[in-house]
Design a protein around this motif. Structure first.
Motif, mmCIF file in Angstrom:
data_model
loop_
_atom_site.group_PDB
_atom_site.id
_atom_site.type_symbol
_atom_site.label_atom_id
_atom_site.label_comp_id
_atom_site.label_asym_id
_atom_site.label_seq_id
_atom_site.Cartn_x
_atom_site.Cartn_y
_atom_site.Cartn_z
ATOM 1 N N THR A 130 6.162 -0.645 1.461
ATOM 2 C CA THR A 130 5.758 -0.191 2.798
ATOM 3 C C THR A 130 4.631 -1.068 3.359
ATOM 4 O O THR A 130 3.642 -0.572 3.901
ATOM 5 C CB THR A 130 5.330 1.296 2.808
ATOM 6 N N CYS A 131 4.798 -2.381 3.223
ATOM 7 C CA CYS A 131 3.833 -3.347 3.757
ATOM 8 C C CYS A 131 4.347 -3.895 5.085
ATOM 9 O O CYS A 131 5.555 -4.077 5.266
ATOM 10 C CB CYS A 131 3.619 -4.510 2.787
ATOM 11 N N VAL A 187 -4.637 6.469 5.001
ATOM 12 C CA VAL A 187 -3.452 5.826 5.554
ATOM 13 C C VAL A 187 -3.629 5.489 7.028
ATOM 14 O O VAL A 187 -3.360 4.361 7.465
ATOM 15 C CB VAL A 187 -2.211 6.720 5.355
ATOM 16 N N ARG A 188 -4.081 6.446 7.824
ATOM 17 C CA ARG A 188 -4.195 6.198 9.269
ATOM 18 C C ARG A 188 -5.171 5.071 9.598
ATOM 19 O O ARG A 188 -4.852 4.207 10.430
ATOM 20 C CB ARG A 188 -4.577 7.480 9.998
ATOM 21 N N MET A 210 0.845 -1.188 0.000
ATOM 22 C CA MET A 210 0.000 0.000 0.000
ATOM 23 C C MET A 210 0.885 1.245 0.000
ATOM 24 O O MET A 210 1.842 1.335 0.776
ATOM 25 C CB MET A 210 -0.895 0.021 1.243
ATOM 26 N N LYS A 211 0.585 2.210 -0.872
ATOM 27 C CA LYS A 211 1.312 3.473 -0.916
ATOM 28 C C LYS A 211 0.912 4.303 0.299
ATOM 29 O O LYS A 211 -0.251 4.640 0.488
ATOM 30 C CB LYS A 211 0.995 4.233 -2.203
ATOM 31 N N GLN A 212 1.888 4.641 1.151
ATOM 32 C CA GLN A 212 1.579 5.383 2.361
ATOM 33 C C GLN A 212 2.032 6.835 2.310
ATOM 34 O O GLN A 212 1.477 7.684 3.013
ATOM 35 C CB GLN A 212 2.206 4.688 3.575
ATOM 36 N N ASP A 213 3.057 7.143 1.523
ATOM 37 C CA ASP A 213 3.524 8.523 1.423
ATOM 38 C C ASP A 213 2.648 9.315 0.454
ATOM 39 O O ASP A 213 2.174 8.783 -0.558
ATOM 40 C CB ASP A 213 4.972 8.568 0.948
ATOM 41 N N CYS A 267 3.112 -1.631 10.777
ATOM 42 C CA CYS A 267 2.495 -0.651 9.875
ATOM 43 C C CYS A 267 3.188 -0.539 8.528
ATOM 44 O O CYS A 267 2.639 0.076 7.608
ATOM 45 C CB CYS A 267 2.486 0.726 10.537
ATOM 46 N N GLY A 268 4.389 -1.101 8.405
ATOM 47 C CA GLY A 268 5.139 -0.954 7.170
ATOM 48 C C GLY A 268 6.053 0.245 7.169
ATOM 49 O O GLY A 268 6.874 0.412 6.274
ATOM 50 N N GLU A 269 5.917 1.121 8.188
ATOM 51 C CA GLU A 269 6.723 2.331 8.244
ATOM 52 C C GLU A 269 6.889 2.765 9.703
ATOM 53 O O GLU A 269 5.967 2.635 10.505
ATOM 54 C CB GLU A 269 6.062 3.450 7.430
#
Length: 275
Positions: free
Chosen positions: A205-206, A27-28, A1-4, A111-113
């Motif tokens: 970012t998984c 994202v949250r 999933m794209k988080q940025d 969370c991946g990040e």
């Protein structure tokens, strides 16, 4: 999933408003869902419970196991940092970062990040972990593009939301009224690099258990249903307990008695035939 968040233009109030909306509504919630799995608080998709039936909700802690094993795979040795310039390594070498980086590694696994905040004081450089539920990054393009800014959110005592926009040249406070961002007066960023440092678990970012949450839902649903059936059987036996005597409940049922008589008669016939 794209988080940025992707923002190729200037970081204005309008672009930061879009970034805030994307983080808070996309994202949250995704990260909160993964935290629920880690803490064993995720929902069990059983649907509405039937009246009179048990409604057990069992959650096997596989996500926590996956994260703890992944983060502590080397028997508690935390992640390490690499530096492009040796002088940066000397600055951070004296900081007690082992436990900090282990916590950030846990955030990355879930969370991946993960995020760390670095700042200067008169006594030297300081660093702390930041909650991934309150931080996000802003890039100028898709994955692989340099990180141009990062955002950290705070909640005031009156429940209003404010935040800090971290860029290499400046740090800018802002407020969020639920719909729009209002930027404050920027301050110079003395270190000259992003004070809020993101750590990505992988290029996507998984999180480590993110791809198997569907399988864990099915497993928890199966166990919860099996526990409901076991409880129903136990309740039935308890309700029939007054019927228990020297013989079991099954032995007192009419069709069982008939079956026993038939089996006994067949056995006697077989014995006579053999003779």
């Amino acid at each position: 999933m794209k988080q940025d968040y992707i923002c190729a233009g200037a970081l204005t109030e309008e672009s930061l408003t879009g970034a805030m909306s994307d983080f808070l509504y996309r994202v949250r919630p995704h990260r909160e869902r993964l935290w629920d799995y880690y803490e064993g608080q995720q929902p069990v998709p059983k649907g509405e419970a039937v009246r009179g039936r048990p409604n057990n909700l069992l959650r096997v802690p596989f996500p926590r196991y996956i994260t703890e094993v992944q983060t502590g795979y080397f028997l508690g040795v935390p992640p390490t940092l690499s530096y492009e310039r040796p002088e940066e390594g000397r600055i951070y070498a004296g900081l007690p970062m082992d436990h900090l980086l282990f916590d950030i590694g846990r955030d990355m696994s879930i969370c991946g990040e993960g995020f760390a905040l670095v700042w200067l004081e008169q006594s030297g450089v300081r660093v702390c972990r930041c909650d991934p539920l309150t931080c996000f990054g802003i890039r100028s393009g898709e994955a692989g593009e340099p990180l141009r800014a990062a955002v950290r959110l705070f909640k005031r005592p009156d429940d209003s939301v404010c935040g800090m926009l971290y860029e290499e040249e400046r740090v800018t406070p802002f407020t969020w009224d639920g719909q729009r961002v209002a930027l404050g007066a920027p301050e110079e960023n003395l270190p000259g690099h992003l004070a809020l440092v993101p750590f990505n678990n992988n290029c996507q970012t998984c999180g480590d258990f993110e791809m198997v949450t569907g399988l864990m839902d099915a497993y928890n649903l199966l166990l919860s249903g099996a526990m409901d059936d076991m409880q129903s059987v136990a309740s039935t036996l308890l309700s029939l307990s007054p019927l228990l005597s020297r013989r079991t409940i099954l032995e007192q049922l009419p069709w069982v008695k008939d079956a026993e008589e038939e089996l006994r008669r067949k056995a006697e016939e077989t014995t006579e035939t053999e003779k």
